[in-house]
Write a protein that holds these residues in place. Structure first.
Motif, short mmCIF file in Angstrom:
data_model
loop_
_atom_site.label_atom_id
_atom_site.label_comp_id
_atom_site.label_asym_id
_atom_site.label_seq_id
_atom_site.Cartn_x
_atom_site.Cartn_y
_atom_site.Cartn_z
N MET A 171 0.87 -1.18 0.00
CA MET A 171 0.00 0.00 0.00
C MET A 171 0.90 1.23 0.00
O MET A 171 1.75 1.37 0.87
CB MET A 171 -0.92 0.01 1.22
N HIS A 172 0.71 2.12 -0.99
CA HIS A 172 1.67 3.22 -1.14
C HIS A 172 1.06 4.36 -1.93
O HIS A 172 0.06 4.19 -2.66
CB HIS A 172 2.92 2.72 -1.85
N CYS A 173 1.69 5.51 -1.81
CA CYS A 173 1.35 6.64 -2.67
C CYS A 173 1.88 6.36 -4.06
O CYS A 173 3.00 5.86 -4.22
CB CYS A 173 1.97 7.92 -2.11
N HIS A 174 1.09 6.66 -5.09
CA HIS A 174 1.52 6.38 -6.46
C HIS A 174 2.23 7.56 -7.11
O HIS A 174 2.52 7.53 -8.31
CB HIS A 174 0.35 5.92 -7.34
N GLU B 155 5.67 8.70 -7.55
CA GLU B 155 6.89 7.90 -7.41
C GLU B 155 7.86 8.50 -6.42
O GLU B 155 8.53 7.80 -5.67
CB GLU B 155 7.55 7.72 -8.78
N LYS B 156 7.94 9.82 -6.41
CA LYS B 156 8.87 10.48 -5.48
C LYS B 156 8.44 10.19 -4.03
O LYS B 156 9.30 9.91 -3.19
CB LYS B 156 8.91 11.98 -5.74
N HIS B 157 7.15 10.23 -3.75
CA HIS B 157 6.70 10.01 -2.37
C HIS B 157 6.92 8.56 -1.95
O HIS B 157 7.32 8.30 -0.81
CB HIS B 157 5.22 10.38 -2.24
N ALA B 158 6.63 7.63 -2.86
CA ALA B 158 6.86 6.22 -2.53
C ALA B 158 8.35 5.96 -2.27
O ALA B 158 8.72 5.26 -1.32
CB ALA B 158 6.36 5.32 -3.65
N SER B 159 9.20 6.54 -3.10
CA SER B 159 10.64 6.32 -2.92
C SER B 159 11.16 6.98 -1.64
O SER B 159 12.18 6.55 -1.10
CB SER B 159 11.41 6.85 -4.13
N TRP B 160 10.42 7.97 -1.14
CA TRP B 160 10.81 8.61 0.12
C TRP B 160 10.27 7.87 1.35
O TRP B 160 10.59 8.24 2.47
CB TRP B 160 10.30 10.05 0.16
N GLY B 161 9.40 6.87 1.15
CA GLY B 161 8.92 6.09 2.28
C GLY B 161 7.44 6.19 2.59
O GLY B 161 7.00 5.72 3.65
N MET B 162 6.63 6.77 1.68
CA MET B 162 5.18 6.89 1.90
C MET B 162 4.49 5.60 1.49
O MET B 162 3.76 5.53 0.51
CB MET B 162 4.63 8.09 1.13
N GLU B 163 4.72 4.56 2.28
CA GLU B 163 4.22 3.23 1.93
C GLU B 163 4.25 2.33 3.15
O GLU B 163 4.91 2.61 4.15
CB GLU B 163 5.08 2.63 0.81
N THR B 164 3.50 1.24 3.06
CA THR B 164 3.53 0.21 4.09
C THR B 164 3.05 -1.09 3.44
O THR B 164 2.80 -1.15 2.24
CB THR B 164 2.68 0.58 5.31
N VAL B 165 2.88 -2.12 4.24
CA VAL B 165 2.45 -3.43 3.74
C VAL B 165 1.26 -3.90 4.57
O VAL B 165 1.24 -3.74 5.80
CB VAL B 165 3.61 -4.45 3.83
N VAL B 166 0.27 -4.45 3.89
CA VAL B 166 -0.89 -5.05 4.54
C VAL B 166 -0.78 -6.57 4.41
O VAL B 166 -0.68 -7.09 3.30
CB VAL B 166 -2.21 -4.56 3.91
N ILE B 167 -0.76 -7.25 5.54
CA ILE B 167 -0.76 -8.72 5.54
C ILE B 167 -2.15 -9.19 5.97
O ILE B 167 -2.63 -8.84 7.06
CB ILE B 167 0.30 -9.29 6.49
N VAL B 168 -2.80 -9.97 5.09
CA VAL B 168 -4.10 -10.55 5.41
C VAL B 168 -3.87 -12.01 5.78
O VAL B 168 -3.34 -12.79 4.97
CB VAL B 168 -5.08 -10.42 4.23
N ARG B 169 -4.27 -12.37 6.98
CA ARG B 169 -4.07 -13.74 7.46
C ARG B 169 -4.88 -14.74 6.64
O ARG B 169 -5.86 -14.38 5.99
CB ARG B 169 -4.51 -13.84 8.93
N ASN B 170 -4.50 -15.99 6.71
CA ASN B 170 -5.24 -17.05 6.04
C ASN B 170 -6.61 -17.26 6.67
O ASN B 170 -6.79 -17.02 7.88
CB ASN B 170 -4.47 -18.37 6.11
#
Length: 560
Positions: A522-525, A527-542
Motif C-alpha cells: 500500500m503506497h502513494c503512487h 513515485e517520489k513520495h513512494a521512494s521517500w517512504g510513503m508506503e507500508t504493507v498489509v498482511i491478510v491472514r489465512n
C-alpha cells in the motif's frame, strides 16, 4: 549452486509448458517479454530508455474477465526489474504481484521470472508497470479486460477503442541521492509521443482516426510518475463509464482529472463538424515537474480542408482545485444486477493514517532538501524502509527480524493536520523502519487517509492498495471528524477503485473486506513520495480452509 539454479529453472519452465499445453483450449495465454535498453528518438535527440520488447509504451495485454495469463520475463538490461499488474487482485497469489522486496526479489540482469496473472472480477481498463526503482517511467503498458464471452458492456458497444496512455519522458533518479526534489521531466506524452506543441514532435503525434456519428472508447491510463492530469477533447463531450477496472454510472463531462495509477473508460461520440481536434492533457498542480501540454489528434475521416491548427480544448488551469474536486466527487458505482457491489455497512476496524512529507538531517548539512536536509515521507509518522529480502517469503517461511507487525492504527500524534502552518516538531518522522499492518481474514476494514500540511504539501496523494478494489465511501477537506464525517458516507453506490486521490489538505475514507490472503503493498503512487517512504504493507491472514489461504509459492523464485 549455479547448476542447481539452472535445474530448478528448467523444471519450472517444463512445468509451465505442460500447463500451457494442457490448458491451450481454455482462457489461458502465454507471452514472452524481453527487458532491454532501446534507442528512442524524441525531442530532437536519441536516448536509450528501458523497454519491454523494444516498445514504449510496452505491449498491450488483451484478456477477458476471468482469464489467466503467464508472462515470461527475461531481463537483458543492466538493471534489476520487477513487474506489477496494477488493479489485478490476484486472488491468493501475491507471488506474482511484483513489487520488489515486498512480494519478490528482483529479476537481476541476465535472469528471468514467469508471472501468473489471475483475473477475477475486474472488467475495463487496467495497466501493468515496472515496480522497481523509477523504471516504470518507460516500462509500462495497458491491459484491456473485456466482458466474458456471452456478456457485453453495460452501454452500447463502441465502434472502436483507443488507448490513451499518458507517460513522462525520463526523470532521472538523482533526487534520491541528493535528498531533494526530482528534476523536471523532458516531456509529457500520449502513447509515447509528446505531441506537436513540443519541438521535433509533429510527425509522430498520435492520431485517433474516427468516423462521423460513431462512438469510441478511450482507455485512459495515467502512467506518469508524479503528476495528476486534466484531459479533454476539443468541442466533444466525454462520458466516463468506468474506472480502475469497474463500471460507474455514466458521467458526462467536458474534461477528466486522473491521478497517477488510475485508469478510466471514456466514451466519446464523433458528432462535430469533420475536422481535426486536439486531445490534450496537462498537469494539475504540476508546476514543479512539468507545466507543458501534451497533445494527440482526434481526426475525422472524410474530405475536408485540414485546419492549420486544430481546435484546442478548454482545459482547467494547473492549480484549479475546484475543477479537480468537482470532477472526482461525482463518481458513483454502477451497482446493477449484472455488476453488483458489496459495500461493508459496518466495520470491524477503523484505521486512520496520516500522510506527510518530512525531512531528516544530512551529514554536514549537504543535501538538497529544505535547510540542506533530505526529503522523506511517512504514513503515521513511519517512513518505510524496504528489507533486504522480500516480505512475502519472510511471512511464508516465518523468518524473524525482517519486519515488525506493529504499524500504528491511528496517528501517534494528534494536531491540526491541515493548518496553514504546522510546527517544526512534526517535520521528522518518528521511525524509519519496516512496519506492516496485519488484518484478520474476511474482516471488514475502513481506512481513513488524512492528508497533512507538514512542509506545506501542495499535492494530492493517490493511494494505491495492491490485491484489492475498495469502495471510496467519503472524502473532504480539513481534518477528519470521527463523529460527524462518517454520517456523510455513501454506503449505497460508492465508486470501486484501487487508487484514490486523497485531497490536498483533506481526507478520504475507503472500505473493503480483507478476503484476499497474502502480503499486499500500500503506497502513494507519486513515485517520489513512494521512494521517500510513503508506503507500508498489509498482511491478510489465512482463512480457515485451504481455499481461503495463501497459495503455495511457484517452483522457482528469484534470489535476492
Amino acid at each position: 549452486m549455479e547448476f542447481l539454479n539452472r535445474s530448478i529453472k528448467l523444471k519450472y519452465f517444463l512445468l509451465l509448458n505442460a500447463f500451457l499445453f494442457c490448458t491451450a483450449l481454455g482462457n489461458n495465454y502465454s507471452y514472452n517479454w524481453i527487458v532491454k535498453e532501446t534507442n528512442f528518438t524524441r525531442l530532437c535527440s536519441t536516448k536509450k530508455i528501458l523497454t519491454i520488447n523494444e516498445m514504449f509504451p510496452g505491449p498491450a495485454l488483451h484478456v477477458h474477465k476471468g482469464d489467466t495469463l503467464v508472462v515470461n520475463v527475461q531481463n537483458n538490461a543492466n538493471y534489476n526489474i520487477t513487474l506489477h499488474w496494477h488493479g489485478v487482485k490476484q486472488p491468493r497469489n501475491p507471488w506474482s504481484d511484483g513489487p520488489e522486496y515486498i512480494t519478490q526479489c528482483p529479476i537481476k540482469p541476465g535472469a528471468n521470472f514467469s508471472y501468473e496473472i489471475i483475473f477475477s472480477s475486474e472488467e475495463g481498463t487496467l495497466w501493468w508497470h515496472a515496480h522497481s526503482d523509477w523504471s516504470r517511467a518507460t516500462v509500462h503498458g495497458p491491459i484491456f479486460v473485456y466482458p466474458k464471452a456471452g456478456t457485453t458492456y453495460p452501454f452500447p458497444k463502441p465502434h472502436a477503442e483507443f488507448p490513451v496512455v499518458m507517460d513522462v519522458m525520463e526523470i532521472i533518479q538523482d533526487a534520491l541521492a541528493t535528498g531533494g526534489e526530482p528534476n523536471q521531466s523532458d516531456a509529457l506524452t500520449i502513447n509515447g509521443q509528446p505531441g506537436d506543441l513540443y519541438p521535433c514532435s509533429k510527425p509522430g503525434t498520435f492520431k485517433a482516426v474516427v468516423d462521423y456519428g460513431k462512438t469510441y472508447l478511450l482507455r485512459v491510463i495515467n502512467a506518469i510518475l508524479n503528476e495528476e492530469m486534466f484531459l479533454a477533447v476539443a468541442n466533444h463531450t466525454l462520458t466516463v463509464v468506468g474506472m480502475d477496472g469497474a463500471y460507474i454510472k455514466p458521467l458526462e463531462t467536458s474534461y477528466i482529472m486522473i491521478t497517477p495509477g488510475q485508469t478510466m473508460d471514456v466514451l466519446v461520440t464523433a458528432n462535430q463538424f469533420p475536422s481535426h481536434y486536439y486531445l490534450a492533457a496537462r498537469a494539475y498542480a504540476g508546476l514543479v515537474y512539468d507545466n507543458t501540454t501534451t497533445t494527440a489528434i482526434f481526426q475525422y475521416n472524410g474530405s475536408y480542408t485540414t485546419p492549420k491548427t486544430p481546435a484546442f480544448p478548454n482545459l482547467p488551469n494547473y492549480t484549479d482545485t475546484d475543477a479537480a474536486t468537482n470532477f472526482t466527487t461525482q463518481f458513483k458505482a454502477l451497482a446493477s444486477k449484472e455488476h453488483p457491489i458489496d459495500v461493508p455497512q459496518s466495520v470491524d476496524k477503523r484505521i486512520i493514517i496520516t500522510i506527510s512529507i518530512n525531512t531528516i538531517a544530512c551529514a554536514s548539512n549537504s543535501c538538497d532538501g529544505p535547510n540542506n536536509s533530505s526529503l522523506v515521507a511517512s504514513l503515521n509518522n513511519i517512513s518505510f524502509v524496504s528489507p533486504e529480502i522480500d516480505i512475502l517469503q519472510a511471512y511464508y517461511k516465518r523468518l524473524k527480524g525482517v519486519y515488525d507487525t506493529d504499524f500504528p492504527r491511528e496517528p501517534p500524534y494528534v494536531f491540526n493536520y491541515t493548518a496553514d502552518v504546522v510546527p517544526d516538531d512534526y517535520l521528522t518522522p518518528e521511525i524509519n523502519g519496516t512496519k506492516v499492518l496485519v488484518l484478520k481474514h474476511n474482516s471488514s476494514v475502513e481506512i481513513v487517509f488524512q492528508g497533512t500540511n507538514v512542509l506545506a504539501s501542495a499535492e494530492n496523494h493517490p493511494m494505491h492498495l495492491h490485491g484489492f478494489n475498495f469502495y471510496v465511501v467519503g472524502s473532504g477537506f480539513g481534518n477528519f471528524d470521527n463523529e460527524t464525517d462518517p454520517k456523510t458516507y455513501n454506503l449505497v453506490d460508492p465508486p470501486e477503485m484501487n487508487t484514490v486521490g486523497v485531497p490536498k489538505n483533506g481526507w478520504a475514507a475507503i472500505r473493503f473486506k480483507a478476503d484476499n490472503p497474502g502480503v499486499w503493498f500500500m503506497h502513494c503512487h507519486l513515485e517520489k513520495h513512494a521512494s521517500w517512504g510513503m508506503e507500508t504493507v498489509v498482511i491478510v491472514r489465512n482463512g480457515k480452509t485451504e481455499a481461503t489461504g495463501l497459495r503455495r509459492p511457484p517452483p522457482y523464485l528469484n534470489p535476492c
